[in-house]
Design a protein around this motif. Structure first.
Motif, PDB file in Angstrom:
ATOM      1  N   THR A  23      -7.110  -5.675  -2.948  1.00  0.00           N
ATOM      2  CA  THR A  23      -6.549  -6.820  -2.226  1.00  0.00           C
ATOM      3  C   THR A  23      -5.038  -6.855  -2.454  1.00  0.00           C
ATOM      4  O   THR A  23      -4.504  -6.130  -3.299  1.00  0.00           O
ATOM      5  N   LYS A  24      -4.372  -7.731  -1.697  1.00  0.00           N
ATOM      6  CA  LYS A  24      -2.924  -7.842  -1.846  1.00  0.00           C
ATOM      7  C   LYS A  24      -2.571  -8.288  -3.264  1.00  0.00           C
ATOM      8  O   LYS A  24      -1.644  -7.756  -3.877  1.00  0.00           O
ATOM      9  N   LYS A  25      -3.325  -9.220  -3.799  1.00  0.00           N
ATOM     10  CA  LYS A  25      -3.069  -9.712  -5.159  1.00  0.00           C
ATOM     11  C   LYS A  25      -3.213  -8.585  -6.172  1.00  0.00           C
ATOM     12  O   LYS A  25      -2.404  -8.444  -7.088  1.00  0.00           O
ATOM     13  N   GLU A  26      -4.254  -7.774  -6.010  1.00  0.00           N
ATOM     14  CA  GLU A  26      -4.454  -6.641  -6.922  1.00  0.00           C
ATOM     15  C   GLU A  26      -3.339  -5.604  -6.792  1.00  0.00           C
ATOM     16  O   GLU A  26      -2.899  -5.021  -7.789  1.00  0.00           O
ATOM     17  N   LEU A  27      -2.854  -5.405  -5.576  1.00  0.00           N
ATOM     18  CA  LEU A  27      -1.740  -4.476  -5.356  1.00  0.00           C
ATOM     19  C   LEU A  27      -0.474  -4.979  -6.047  1.00  0.00           C
ATOM     20  O   LEU A  27       0.258  -4.200  -6.680  1.00  0.00           O
ATOM     21  N   VAL A  28      -0.207  -6.266  -5.952  1.00  0.00           N
ATOM     22  CA  VAL A  28       0.971  -6.852  -6.612  1.00  0.00           C
ATOM     23  C   VAL A  28       0.857  -6.665  -8.117  1.00  0.00           C
ATOM     24  O   VAL A  28       1.826  -6.292  -8.778  1.00  0.00           O
ATOM     25  N   GLU A  29      -0.308  -6.914  -8.673  1.00  0.00           N
ATOM     26  CA  GLU A  29      -0.522  -6.750 -10.116  1.00  0.00           C
ATOM     27  C   GLU A  29      -0.355  -5.287 -10.513  1.00  0.00           C
ATOM     28  O   GLU A  29       0.209  -4.984 -11.573  1.00  0.00           O
ATOM     29  N   LEU A  30      -0.836  -4.379  -9.676  1.00  0.00           N
ATOM     30  CA  LEU A  30      -0.748  -2.957  -9.966  1.00  0.00           C
ATOM     31  C   LEU A  30       0.711  -2.489  -9.979  1.00  0.00           C
ATOM     32  O   LEU A  30       1.107  -1.702 -10.851  1.00  0.00           O
ATOM     33  N   LEU A  31       1.511  -2.987  -9.057  1.00  0.00           N
ATOM     34  CA  LEU A  31       2.909  -2.549  -8.948  1.00  0.00           C
ATOM     35  C   LEU A  31       3.856  -3.277  -9.874  1.00  0.00           C
ATOM     36  O   LEU A  31       4.968  -2.821 -10.104  1.00  0.00           O
ATOM     37  N   SER A  32       3.434  -4.413 -10.437  1.00  0.00           N
ATOM     38  CA  SER A  32       4.362  -5.152 -11.313  1.00  0.00           C
ATOM     39  C   SER A  32       4.221  -4.732 -12.754  1.00  0.00           C
ATOM     40  O   SER A  32       3.490  -3.935 -13.147  1.00  0.00           O
TER      41      SER A  32
ATOM     42  N   VAL B 157       0.845  -1.196   0.000  1.00  0.00           N
ATOM     43  CA  VAL B 157       0.000   0.000   0.000  1.00  0.00           C
ATOM     44  C   VAL B 157       0.881   1.247   0.000  1.00  0.00           C
ATOM     45  O   VAL B 157       0.630   2.200  -0.745  1.00  0.00           O
ATOM     46  N   GLU B 158       1.937   1.250   0.827  1.00  0.00           N
ATOM     47  CA  GLU B 158       2.836   2.399   0.882  1.00  0.00           C
ATOM     48  C   GLU B 158       3.501   2.645  -0.467  1.00  0.00           C
ATOM     49  O   GLU B 158       3.592   3.778  -0.938  1.00  0.00           O
ATOM     50  N   LEU B 159       3.967   1.574  -1.122  1.00  0.00           N
ATOM     51  CA  LEU B 159       4.599   1.711  -2.432  1.00  0.00           C
ATOM     52  C   LEU B 159       3.625   2.242  -3.477  1.00  0.00           C
ATOM     53  O   LEU B 159       3.963   3.120  -4.270  1.00  0.00           O
ATOM     54  N   ALA B 160       2.417   1.708  -3.466  1.00  0.00           N
ATOM     55  CA  ALA B 160       1.422   2.127  -4.453  1.00  0.00           C
ATOM     56  C   ALA B 160       1.002   3.578  -4.228  1.00  0.00           C
ATOM     57  O   ALA B 160       0.851   4.344  -5.179  1.00  0.00           O
ATOM     58  N   GLU B 161       0.821   3.956  -2.970  1.00  0.00           N
ATOM     59  CA  GLU B 161       0.450   5.345  -2.679  1.00  0.00           C
ATOM     60  C   GLU B 161       1.579   6.295  -3.039  1.00  0.00           C
ATOM     61  O   GLU B 161       1.337   7.396  -3.535  1.00  0.00           O
ATOM     62  N   ALA B 162       2.817   5.879  -2.808  1.00  0.00           N
ATOM     63  CA  ALA B 162       3.959   6.719  -3.173  1.00  0.00           C
ATOM     64  C   ALA B 162       4.039   6.907  -4.685  1.00  0.00           C
ATOM     65  O   ALA B 162       4.485   7.945  -5.171  1.00  0.00           O
ATOM     66  N   ALA B 163       3.568   5.908  -5.436  1.00  0.00           N
ATOM     67  CA  ALA B 163       3.547   5.999  -6.893  1.00  0.00           C
ATOM     68  C   ALA B 163       2.328   6.766  -7.393  1.00  0.00           C
ATOM     69  O   ALA B 163       2.170   6.976  -8.589  1.00  0.00           O
ATOM     70  N   GLY B 164       1.451   7.156  -6.489  1.00  0.00           N
ATOM     71  CA  GLY B 164       0.294   7.970  -6.869  1.00  0.00           C
ATOM     72  C   GLY B 164      -0.958   7.195  -7.207  1.00  0.00           C
ATOM     73  O   GLY B 164      -1.876   7.735  -7.812  1.00  0.00           O
ATOM     74  N   HIS B 165      -1.016   5.935  -6.828  1.00  0.00           N
ATOM     75  CA  HIS B 165      -2.195   5.118  -7.118  1.00  0.00           C
ATOM     76  C   HIS B 165      -3.205   5.225  -5.975  1.00  0.00           C
ATOM     77  O   HIS B 165      -2.853   5.384  -4.825  1.00  0.00           O
ATOM     78  N   ASP B 166      -4.491   5.104  -6.352  1.00  0.00           N
ATOM     79  CA  ASP B 166      -5.562   5.037  -5.350  1.00  0.00           C
ATOM     80  C   ASP B 166      -5.747   3.566  -5.020  1.00  0.00           C
ATOM     81  O   ASP B 166      -6.132   2.766  -5.867  1.00  0.00           O
ATOM     82  N   VAL B 167      -5.464   3.192  -3.780  1.00  0.00           N
ATOM     83  CA  VAL B 167      -5.443   1.779  -3.417  1.00  0.00           C
ATOM     84  C   VAL B 167      -6.575   1.388  -2.479  1.00  0.00           C
ATOM     85  O   VAL B 167      -6.572   0.280  -1.944  1.00  0.00           O
ATOM     86  N   ALA B 168      -7.526   2.228  -2.318  1.00  0.00           N
ATOM     87  CA  ALA B 168      -8.628   1.936  -1.401  1.00  0.00           C
ATOM     88  C   ALA B 168      -9.385   0.700  -1.881  1.00  0.00           C
ATOM     89  O   ALA B 168      -9.826   0.612  -3.026  1.00  0.00           O
ATOM     90  N   GLY B 169      -9.490  -0.290  -1.006  1.00  0.00           N
ATOM     91  CA  GLY B 169     -10.278  -1.475  -1.281  1.00  0.00           C
ATOM     92  C   GLY B 169      -9.594  -2.533  -2.128  1.00  0.00           C
ATOM     93  O   GLY B 169     -10.218  -3.519  -2.484  1.00  0.00           O
TER      94      GLY B 169
END
Length: 85
Positions: A76-85, A62-74
């Protein structure tokens, strides 16, 4: 005979002209040295290993995604991994 203050002024004017003429040369030399140093540092810097996103905790993702400017509300961990990769 020339007054001492006139001699000083003429010397100062001559020195100013020399400095103005030398300024571009100095700037080029400084730029060249800076470029060389940057290249050396880039070569010496160790390559950072790619992060294994799956091994990170969700809050770290979540910290990495927010630092990259993504809205991460709601997400899942799997979705966060996909978003950051």
């Amino acid at each position: 005979m020339v007054a001492p203050f006139i001699k000083r002024r003429r010397r100062a004017e001559a020195a100013a002209k020399k400095a103005a003429a030398a300024a571009p040369v100095v700037e080029e030399a400084v730029e060249q040295v800076v470029e060389e140093v940057v290249e050396e540092v880039a070569e010496e810097a160790p390559a950072e290993p790619a992060q294994d996103l799956d091994s990170l905790l969700k809050r770290e993702l979540v910290e990495l995604a927010e630092a990259a400017g993504h809205d991460v509300a709601g997400l899942t961990k799997k979705e966060l991994v996909e978003l950051l990769s």
